[in-house]
Design a protein around this motif. Structure first.
Motif, PDB file in Angstrom:
ATOM      1  N   ASP A 584       6.970  10.156 -24.764  1.00 33.57           N
ATOM      2  CA  ASP A 584       7.140   9.763 -26.347  1.00 33.57           C
ATOM      3  C   ASP A 584       7.709   8.332 -26.376  1.00 33.57           C
ATOM      4  O   ASP A 584       8.304   8.131 -27.380  1.00 33.57           O
ATOM      5  N   ALA A 585       7.322   7.534 -25.642  1.00 34.36           N
ATOM      6  CA  ALA A 585       7.517   6.156 -25.783  1.00 34.36           C
ATOM      7  C   ALA A 585       6.646   5.174 -24.968  1.00 34.36           C
ATOM      8  O   ALA A 585       5.427   5.698 -24.282  1.00 34.36           O
ATOM      9  N   TYR A 586       6.717   4.034 -25.296  1.00 33.21           N
ATOM     10  CA  TYR A 586       5.676   2.883 -24.659  1.00 33.21           C
ATOM     11  C   TYR A 586       6.536   2.316 -23.453  1.00 33.21           C
ATOM     12  O   TYR A 586       7.690   2.158 -23.339  1.00 33.21           O
ATOM     13  N   SER A 587       5.717   2.345 -22.318  1.00 30.36           N
ATOM     14  CA  SER A 587       6.384   1.627 -20.982  1.00 30.36           C
ATOM     15  C   SER A 587       5.292   0.944 -20.475  1.00 30.36           C
ATOM     16  O   SER A 587       4.056   0.925 -20.529  1.00 30.36           O
ATOM     17  N   VAL A 588       5.988   0.174 -19.604  1.00 22.01           N
ATOM     18  CA  VAL A 588       5.214  -0.791 -18.747  1.00 22.01           C
ATOM     19  C   VAL A 588       5.982  -0.683 -17.240  1.00 22.01           C
ATOM     20  O   VAL A 588       7.529  -0.683 -17.109  1.00 22.01           O
ATOM     21  N   VAL A 589       5.336  -0.717 -16.164  1.00 23.96           N
ATOM     22  CA  VAL A 589       5.946  -0.765 -14.930  1.00 23.96           C
ATOM     23  C   VAL A 589       5.621  -2.176 -14.059  1.00 23.96           C
ATOM     24  O   VAL A 589       4.431  -2.486 -13.929  1.00 23.96           O
ATOM     25  N   SER A 590       6.693  -2.799 -13.327  1.00 23.27           N
ATOM     26  CA  SER A 590       6.379  -4.035 -12.653  1.00 23.27           C
ATOM     27  C   SER A 590       6.718  -3.054 -10.993  1.00 23.27           C
ATOM     28  O   SER A 590       7.847  -2.887 -10.968  1.00 23.27           O
ATOM     29  N   PHE A 591       5.661  -3.051 -10.354  1.00 25.07           N
ATOM     30  CA  PHE A 591       5.648  -2.566  -9.018  1.00 25.07           C
ATOM     31  C   PHE A 591       5.940  -3.687  -8.184  1.00 25.07           C
ATOM     32  O   PHE A 591       5.086  -4.702  -7.899  1.00 25.07           O
ATOM     33  N   LYS A 592       7.396  -3.631  -7.422  1.00 19.61           N
ATOM     34  CA  LYS A 592       7.840  -5.064  -6.428  1.00 19.61           C
ATOM     35  C   LYS A 592       6.791  -4.572  -5.104  1.00 19.61           C
ATOM     36  O   LYS A 592       6.356  -5.443  -4.570  1.00 19.61           O
ATOM     37  N   SER A 593       7.100  -3.407  -4.724  1.00 22.98           N
ATOM     38  CA  SER A 593       6.323  -2.701  -3.604  1.00 22.98           C
ATOM     39  C   SER A 593       5.873  -1.596  -3.577  1.00 22.98           C
ATOM     40  O   SER A 593       6.515  -0.758  -4.286  1.00 22.98           O
ATOM     41  N   VAL A 594       4.978  -0.998  -2.900  1.00 27.72           N
ATOM     42  CA  VAL A 594       4.570   0.384  -2.554  1.00 27.72           C
ATOM     43  C   VAL A 594       4.950   1.082  -1.338  1.00 27.72           C
ATOM     44  O   VAL A 594       4.375   0.276  -0.627  1.00 27.72           O
ATOM     45  N   ILE A 595       5.975   1.770  -1.235  1.00 24.09           N
ATOM     46  CA  ILE A 595       6.124   2.153   0.247  1.00 24.09           C
ATOM     47  C   ILE A 595       5.335   3.317   0.533  1.00 24.09           C
ATOM     48  O   ILE A 595       5.515   4.469  -0.121  1.00 24.09           O
ATOM     49  N   PRO A 596       4.397   3.335   1.448  1.00 23.34           N
ATOM     50  CA  PRO A 596       3.501   4.416   1.746  1.00 23.34           C
ATOM     51  C   PRO A 596       4.436   5.517   2.464  1.00 23.34           C
ATOM     52  O   PRO A 596       5.420   5.503   2.814  1.00 23.34           O
TER      53      PRO A 596
END
Length: 646
Positions: A584-596
């Motif tokens: 129920d909100a607006y969001s955005v994500v900044s991915f610094k890194s993806v850890i596999p």
């Protein structure tokens, strides 16, 4: 304590799944020629219908397979002599003693006490008290002096006021004058509770005695019980390595005051994993039920549904609480089982005990008249009071004092009771009084012991439950010995199992990310643009938020891919995501890194490895038991059981 609770819970679960007494003599199967009857299996099956998904023959066959395996384990436990172990016999004896308490008392008295307790739960009493401390076994002289002292203090309190008396006499050792605040049933010993509830508001009670000494109580107020409350909350854990949660909780509070949805913010930010997914809603609770008085006070202070508290700190972290609903006291039928259990542990139990003894005197036709105890008095001396008295060697004591059933209790039996009852440093009393008082205790103790020893023959329900626990405890010990402890201690086996199944133990995908959320799409668009330009969250907050208004909040951490702030279909890749709506909100994500996905070390996976290793070991062990013990199924009887269970 926790292990004892876990042990009892596991035993109860094992038993509930597998036990029933065998009365019907149709043999369903044998284990090494030991019969198991159809009636036992049918009772177990019917008792656990929730484990059977339909009425098909396959379901019954599967359930029979479980039951046969259970019987194989019991056979193995007895073969190993686990039923002869001192620890087993001791624990079973302790359980037997506890269970017997549920079957030894007058249920009518218990029901009356339950009704009284329920009525008292409707009211909370605010009281002060004065106590003259006195040992339970104090001499008559000391008891009289304490009684006279409490009478004097009562008169002073009436004439001079409680505060004056408190300031003058309270020392926290022998004399107490205390403000107790509000309480309700079960919060005080029963005699104290009686005095408080039976004394009118504004008056002092008459002096009364508890195990602590002599009291008088001033009842200051009586009010309706606050009942139960249902609330939702947002919680941020109080952790040393977390960001400034006090600042964050204040931000969230401002967003609530701005009109944003409480439940949506709980879903986004609350770190109480048990409630965040439901918008922060907690189970209904009553005063004294939670481990945090601070939280309770804040919850009950809210007056109207949808009222929200200001941020506050408890022992667990920072909270904001929203009132959903206030409830009155539960109905009598709902509370009665809980009250009955409390009464058994409460000082009310003395009332129940007295009634039980009255019934036993009548049931076993034992006279309350004291017989001639002169021969007993004549063999006693002052060494009894230093715990060094011995029964004279020439004392025969063959004269009967009383009889319970077919058991005769003689003068010598009473002398043995006195021998075991003597203790060091007990107050000196006349020998005639000592013998008379102890004779009553001897008769009452003998009545109770006789009833308990014969309870299995007198009460079928008790006998069945006792046998359930007997086998359940035996099975628990077997599994602990053969599987659970053996697996934990087999370090080489565990390492080898881990090496063969290492692919099963891993950390799933995680992300090092900044998650921003806002109630306004326009605000989150600005955030997305600034994150794309590597602007820090602190700088963004400084530009978009103010003291009076919070437009955006952040989570900055290493998160599991299934974290509550991330939608399941979000693409995990470095960089700034598209704007999306979630919780129920607006969001955005900044991915610094993806850890596999990363394999766990043995140390990290040890708990799961032990569980899986135990499961494999048990399968192998059960295969061996099936070969060791011959099981013969009576197919004709099984077919009849299937027809009956349909």
């Amino acid at each position: 304590m926790k292990m004892n609770v876990l042990r009892t819970t596991l035993i109860a679960f094992i038993v509930s799944c597998f036990f029933a007494s065998a009365q019907e003599k149709t043999v369903l199967f044998t284990v090494n020629e030991v019969p198991v009857y159809t009636n036992e299996f049918k009772r177990v099956y019917n008792k656990n219908l929730d484990l059977v998904k339909d009425d098909s023959q396959k379901d019954i066959d599967n359930y029979l397979d479980l039951f046969v395996k259970y019987k194989l384990k019991i056979a193995e436990a007895k073969t190993l002599g686990l039923d002869k172990k001192p620890s087993y016999l001791r624990e079973f004896g302790n359980y037997k003693d506890q269970l017997a308490k549920n079957y030894l008392n007058d249920n009518k008295v218990t029901d009356q006490l339950v009704e009284e307790a329920y009525n008292r739960l409707q009211t909370e009493v605010d009281a002060n008290h004065i106590l003259v401390k006195l040992e339970e076994n104090a001499s008559p002289r000391d008891s009289l002096l304490a009684f006279q002292e409490i009478q004097k203090l009562r008169i002073r309190a009436i004439n001079e006021g409680f505060d004056v008396v408190k300031k003058d006499i309270h020392n926290g050792r022998t004399l107490f004058a205390e403000e107790l605040g509000y309480f309700t049933a079960f919060k005080m010993v029963y005699s104290f509770e009686n005095a408080a509830y039976n004394t009118p508001v504004g008056e002092w009670s008459a002096p009364f005695r508890t195990q602590f000494g002599y009291h008088v109580v001033l009842v200051k107020d009586k009010r309706k019980n606050r009942g139960d409350v249902t609330v939702a909350h947002i919680m941020l854990l109080d952790k040393e390595d977390s960001e400034d949660n006090q600042s964050r909780i204040n931000e969230i509070y401002k967003r609530i005051k701005q009109g944003e949805d409480f439940g949506a913010l709980a879903k986004q930010f609350s770190e109480d994993k048990s409630s965040s997914s439901t918008g922060g809603q907690l189970n209904t609770f009553s005063a004294g039920q939670l481990s945090s008085k601070t939280f309770e006070d804040q919850a009950f202070a809210l007056e109207q549904a949808k009222d929200v508290s200001k941020p506050f700190k408890s022992e667990f972290g920072y909270h904001i609480v929203k009132l959903i609903e206030k409830h009155g006291i539960k109905s009598f039928s709902e509370l009665a089982p809980e009250l009955k259990n409390k009464i058994k542990r409460d000082s009310r139990s003395k009332v129940i005990n007295d009634k039980r003894l009255e019934g036993l005197y009548n049931k076993y036709n034992v006279s309350k008249t004291t017989p001639d105890l002169t021969p007993i008095v004549s063999i006693l001396n002052d060494t009894y009071f230093s715990s060094s008295w011995k029964i004279p060697a020439d004392f025969k004591g063959e004269t009967q004092l009383f009889k319970i059933g077919n058991t005769v209790f003689s003068q010598h039996d009473f002398a043995e009771f006195l021998l075991k009852s003597q203790r060091k440093r007990q107050a000196k009393v006349a020998l005639e009084k000592l013998v008379a008082d102890n004779y009553i205790l001897f008769v009452e103790s003998s009545l109770k012991i006789y009833q308990e020893e014969n309870l299995e023959n007198e009460n079928e329900d008790y006998a069945q439950i006792l046998m359930e626990y007997r086998d359940g405890l035996l099975l628990f010990d077997l599994m602990e010995t053969e599987i659970w402890n053996a697996a934990k201690q087999d370090s080489i086996g565990l390492q080898q199992y881990f090496a063969l199944h290492q692919d099963n133990y891993f950390y799933d995908v995680r992300v090092d990310a900044i998650v921003a959320s806002s109630a306004k799409k326009s605000s989150i668009k600005k955030v997305a643009k600034m994150l794309s330009s590597n602007v820090s969250p602190d700088t963004i907050k400084a530009q978009l938020n103010s003291e009076s208004k919070i437009n955006v909040s952040f989570i900055e951490d290493i998160l599991d891919a299934n974290h509550q702030a991330l939608p399941k279909d979000l693409k995990l890749e470095t960089g700034v995501s598209d704007i999306f709506t979630h919780n129920d909100a607006y969001s955005v994500v900044s991915f610094k890194s993806v850890i596999p996905k990363t394999s766990k070390s043995f140390k990290e996976a040890k708990g799961h490895v032990i569980a899986d290793f135990q499961e494999e070991k048990e399968k192998e062990w059960m295969s061996g038991l099936a070969k060791k013990y011959k099981v013969v199924i009576n197919q004709e009887a099984l077919n009849q059981v299937k027809e009956q269970l349909k």
